[in-house]
Write a protein that holds these residues in place. Structure first.
Motif, PDB file in Angstrom:
ATOM      1  N   LEU A  29       0.862  -1.142  -0.006  1.00  0.00           N
ATOM      2  CA  LEU A  29       0.051   0.086   0.018  1.00  0.00           C
ATOM      3  C   LEU A  29       1.057   1.312  -0.060  1.00  0.00           C
ATOM      4  CD1 LEU A  29      -2.668  -0.882   2.721  1.00  0.00           C
ATOM      5  CD2 LEU A  29      -3.092  -0.511   0.180  1.00  0.00           C
ATOM      6  N   ILE A  30       1.939   1.341   0.598  1.00  0.00           N
ATOM      7  CA  ILE A  30       2.890   2.405   0.774  1.00  0.00           C
ATOM      8  C   ILE A  30       3.550   2.603  -0.391  1.00  0.00           C
ATOM      9  CG2 ILE A  30       4.802   3.347   2.360  1.00  0.00           C
ATOM     10  CD1 ILE A  30       3.877   1.361   4.606  1.00  0.00           C
ATOM     11  N   SER A  31       4.020   1.485  -1.129  1.00  0.00           N
ATOM     12  CA  SER A  31       4.889   1.821  -2.158  1.00  0.00           C
ATOM     13  C   SER A  31       4.223   2.118  -3.326  1.00  0.00           C
ATOM     14  CB  SER A  31       5.638   0.561  -2.668  1.00  0.00           C
ATOM     15  OG  SER A  31       4.861  -0.646  -3.035  1.00  0.00           O
ATOM     16  N   VAL A  32       2.532   1.972  -3.368  1.00  0.00           N
ATOM     17  CA  VAL A  32       1.965   2.214  -4.430  1.00  0.00           C
ATOM     18  C   VAL A  32       0.998   3.639  -4.304  1.00  0.00           C
ATOM     19  CG1 VAL A  32       1.554  -0.070  -5.644  1.00  0.00           C
ATOM     20  CG2 VAL A  32      -0.129   0.858  -4.041  1.00  0.00           C
ATOM     21  N   GLY A  33       1.445   4.196  -3.064  1.00  0.00           N
ATOM     22  CA  GLY A  33       0.862   5.443  -2.837  1.00  0.00           C
ATOM     23  C   GLY A  33      -0.645   5.272  -2.385  1.00  0.00           C
ATOM     24  N   ALA A  34      -0.937   4.213  -2.077  1.00  0.00           N
ATOM     25  CA  ALA A  34      -2.580   4.065  -1.578  1.00  0.00           C
ATOM     26  C   ALA A  34      -2.565   4.146   0.150  1.00  0.00           C
ATOM     27  CB  ALA A  34      -2.851   2.557  -1.878  1.00  0.00           C
ATOM     28  N   TYR A  35      -1.336   4.535   0.821  1.00  0.00           N
ATOM     29  CA  TYR A  35      -1.442   4.469   2.192  1.00  0.00           C
ATOM     30  C   TYR A  35      -1.816   5.937   2.400  1.00  0.00           C
ATOM     31  CZ  TYR A  35       0.713   6.407   6.402  1.00  0.00           C
ATOM     32  OH  TYR A  35       0.985   7.156   7.583  1.00  0.00           O
ATOM     33  N   ARG A  36      -2.816   6.290   3.225  1.00  0.00           N
ATOM     34  CA  ARG A  36      -3.132   7.613   3.542  1.00  0.00           C
ATOM     35  C   ARG A  36      -3.082   8.035   4.887  1.00  0.00           C
ATOM     36  NH1 ARG A  36      -2.524   8.548  -0.961  1.00  0.00           N
ATOM     37  NH2 ARG A  36      -3.846   8.636  -2.612  1.00  0.00           N
ATOM     38  N   LYS A  37      -2.163   8.977   5.357  1.00  0.00           N
ATOM     39  CA  LYS A  37      -1.773   9.111   6.738  1.00  0.00           C
ATOM     40  C   LYS A  37      -3.023   9.629   7.251  1.00  0.00           C
ATOM     41  CE  LYS A  37       1.134  12.096   9.309  1.00  0.00           C
ATOM     42  NZ  LYS A  37       2.388  13.116   9.568  1.00  0.00           N
ATOM     43  N   GLY A  38      -3.124   9.210   8.587  1.00  0.00           N
ATOM     44  CA  GLY A  38      -4.352   9.546   9.527  1.00  0.00           C
ATOM     45  C   GLY A  38      -5.276   8.306   9.419  1.00  0.00           C
ATOM     46  N   ALA A  39      -5.486   7.438   8.593  1.00  0.00           N
ATOM     47  CA  ALA A  39      -6.516   6.393   8.538  1.00  0.00           C
ATOM     48  C   ALA A  39      -6.117   5.414   9.546  1.00  0.00           C
ATOM     49  CB  ALA A  39      -6.390   5.688   7.264  1.00  0.00           C
ATOM     50  N   ASP A  40      -4.852   5.263  10.111  1.00  0.00           N
ATOM     51  CA  ASP A  40      -4.394   4.330  10.939  1.00  0.00           C
ATOM     52  C   ASP A  40      -3.183   4.747  11.883  1.00  0.00           C
ATOM     53  OD1 ASP A  40      -3.254   2.044  12.610  1.00  0.00           O
ATOM     54  OD2 ASP A  40      -3.590   0.826  11.180  1.00  0.00           O
ATOM     55  N   PRO A  41      -3.298   5.266  13.029  1.00  0.00           N
ATOM     56  CA  PRO A  41      -2.358   5.795  13.763  1.00  0.00           C
ATOM     57  C   PRO A  41      -1.262   4.887  13.901  1.00  0.00           C
ATOM     58  CG  PRO A  41      -4.586   6.408  14.735  1.00  0.00           C
ATOM     59  CD  PRO A  41      -4.964   5.326  13.783  1.00  0.00           C
ATOM     60  N   HIS A  42      -1.348   3.616  14.336  1.00  0.00           N
ATOM     61  CA  HIS A  42      -0.459   2.829  14.574  1.00  0.00           C
ATOM     62  C   HIS A  42       0.606   2.461  13.394  1.00  0.00           C
ATOM     63  CE1 HIS A  42       1.817  -0.419  16.450  1.00  0.00           C
ATOM     64  NE2 HIS A  42       1.682  -1.266  15.435  1.00  0.00           N
ATOM     65  N   LEU A  43      -0.005   2.545  12.011  1.00  0.00           N
ATOM     66  CA  LEU A  43       0.577   2.530  10.644  1.00  0.00           C
ATOM     67  C   LEU A  43       1.267   3.838  10.505  1.00  0.00           C
ATOM     68  CD1 LEU A  43       1.455   1.232   7.972  1.00  0.00           C
ATOM     69  CD2 LEU A  43      -0.709   1.600   7.073  1.00  0.00           C
ATOM     70  N   ASP A  44       0.580   4.720  10.900  1.00  0.00           N
ATOM     71  CA  ASP A  44       1.249   6.202  10.821  1.00  0.00           C
ATOM     72  C   ASP A  44       2.522   6.189  11.488  1.00  0.00           C
ATOM     73  OD1 ASP A  44      -0.959   7.066   9.272  1.00  0.00           O
ATOM     74  OD2 ASP A  44      -1.597   8.292  11.163  1.00  0.00           O
ATOM     75  N   GLN A  45       2.763   5.593  12.829  1.00  0.00           N
ATOM     76  CA  GLN A  45       3.813   5.687  13.453  1.00  0.00           C
ATOM     77  C   GLN A  45       4.954   4.847  12.890  1.00  0.00           C
ATOM     78  OE1 GLN A  45       3.419   4.368  17.726  1.00  0.00           O
ATOM     79  NE2 GLN A  45       4.925   6.071  18.054  1.00  0.00           N
ATOM     80  N   ALA A  46       4.433   3.532  12.214  1.00  0.00           N
ATOM     81  CA  ALA A  46       5.332   2.776  11.678  1.00  0.00           C
ATOM     82  C   ALA A  46       6.054   3.370  10.462  1.00  0.00           C
ATOM     83  CB  ALA A  46       4.545   1.327  11.332  1.00  0.00           C
ATOM     84  N   VAL A  47       5.133   4.033   9.775  1.00  0.00           N
ATOM     85  CA  VAL A  47       5.737   4.794   8.555  1.00  0.00           C
ATOM     86  C   VAL A  47       6.694   5.700   8.967  1.00  0.00           C
ATOM     87  CG1 VAL A  47       5.337   6.218   6.526  1.00  0.00           C
ATOM     88  CG2 VAL A  47       3.877   4.021   6.983  1.00  0.00           C
ATOM     89  N   ALA A  48       6.512   6.736   9.971  1.00  0.00           N
ATOM     90  CA  ALA A  48       7.235   7.701  10.415  1.00  0.00           C
ATOM     91  C   ALA A  48       8.508   7.366  10.967  1.00  0.00           C
ATOM     92  CB  ALA A  48       6.457   8.639  11.513  1.00  0.00           C
ATOM     93  N   MET A  49       8.490   5.921  11.627  1.00  0.00           N
ATOM     94  CA  MET A  49       9.706   5.574  12.162  1.00  0.00           C
ATOM     95  C   MET A  49      10.556   4.436  11.428  1.00  0.00           C
ATOM     96  SD  MET A  49       8.765   4.811  15.979  1.00  0.00           S
ATOM     97  CE  MET A  49      10.336   4.412  16.547  1.00  0.00           C
ATOM     98  N   HIS A  50       9.847   4.121   9.905  1.00  0.00           N
ATOM     99  CA  HIS A  50      10.477   3.083   9.372  1.00  0.00           C
ATOM    100  C   HIS A  50      12.098   3.219   9.119  1.00  0.00           C
ATOM    101  CE1 HIS A  50      10.884   0.051   6.531  1.00  0.00           C
ATOM    102  NE2 HIS A  50      11.389   0.870   5.408  1.00  0.00           N
ATOM    103  N   ASP A  51      12.454   4.480   8.553  1.00  0.00           N
ATOM    104  CA  ASP A  51      13.814   4.852   8.258  1.00  0.00           C
ATOM    105  C   ASP A  51      14.699   4.639   9.447  1.00  0.00           C
ATOM    106  OD1 ASP A  51      13.459   5.368   5.613  1.00  0.00           O
ATOM    107  OD2 ASP A  51      13.324   7.288   5.780  1.00  0.00           O
ATOM    108  N   ARG A  52      14.366   5.187  10.680  1.00  0.00           N
ATOM    109  CA  ARG A  52      15.009   4.913  11.828  1.00  0.00           C
ATOM    110  C   ARG A  52      15.224   3.460  12.288  1.00  0.00           C
ATOM    111  NH1 ARG A  52      12.198   9.098  15.557  1.00  0.00           N
ATOM    112  NH2 ARG A  52      10.516   8.477  14.254  1.00  0.00           N
ATOM    113  N   LEU A  53      13.967   2.642  12.077  1.00  0.00           N
ATOM    114  CA  LEU A  53      14.211   1.193  12.354  1.00  0.00           C
ATOM    115  C   LEU A  53      15.351   0.525  11.394  1.00  0.00           C
ATOM    116  CD1 LEU A  53      10.397   0.482  12.814  1.00  0.00           C
ATOM    117  CD2 LEU A  53      12.102   0.759  14.567  1.00  0.00           C
ATOM    118  N   GLU A  54      15.084   1.015  10.123  1.00  0.00           N
ATOM    119  CA  GLU A  54      15.926   0.253   9.255  1.00  0.00           C
ATOM    120  C   GLU A  54      17.499   0.584   9.701  1.00  0.00           C
ATOM    121  OE1 GLU A  54      15.442  -2.038   6.332  1.00  0.00           O
ATOM    122  OE2 GLU A  54      13.709  -2.119   7.688  1.00  0.00           O
ATOM    123  N   GLN A  55      17.744   1.842  10.027  1.00  0.00           N
ATOM    124  CA  GLN A  55      19.052   2.207  10.329  1.00  0.00           C
ATOM    125  C   GLN A  55      19.625   1.670  11.626  1.00  0.00           C
ATOM    126  OE1 GLN A  55      19.244   6.444  10.938  1.00  0.00           O
ATOM    127  NE2 GLN A  55      21.376   6.696  10.404  1.00  0.00           N
TER     128      GLN A  55
END
Length: 82
Positions: A29-55
């Protein structure tokens, strides 16, 4: 794991795994642009932290991090395991 860790460390590790798994479950969903911020607060946090988690998971071949430092970094990254 519980033989080597504190409850705070275990909580931080669970939170890290949960955020990483949430991102992975929604990666398409994220890679094709279907993810919409605000629809799922937990997913919003996962997306916001993804780069730091990978790092956090990345380590160069010449880098060395001791157990205590890695634990402290993990706890700080996940907000103290909250």
């Amino acid at each position: 794991m519980s033989a080597l860790t504190t409850p705070e460390h275990e909580k931080a590790a669970r939170r890290f795994r949960d955020l990483a798994a949430t991102y992975q479950r929604n990666r398409d969903l994220i890679s094709v642009g279907a993810y919409r911020k605000g629809a799922d607060p937990h997913l919003d946090q996962a997306v916001a932290m993804h780069d730091r988690l990978e790092q956090f998971l990345a380590q160069g071949t010449t880098e060395a991090v001791d157990f205590a430092t890695a634990r402290d970094q993990l706890v700080a990254l996940t907000g103290g395991g909250a």
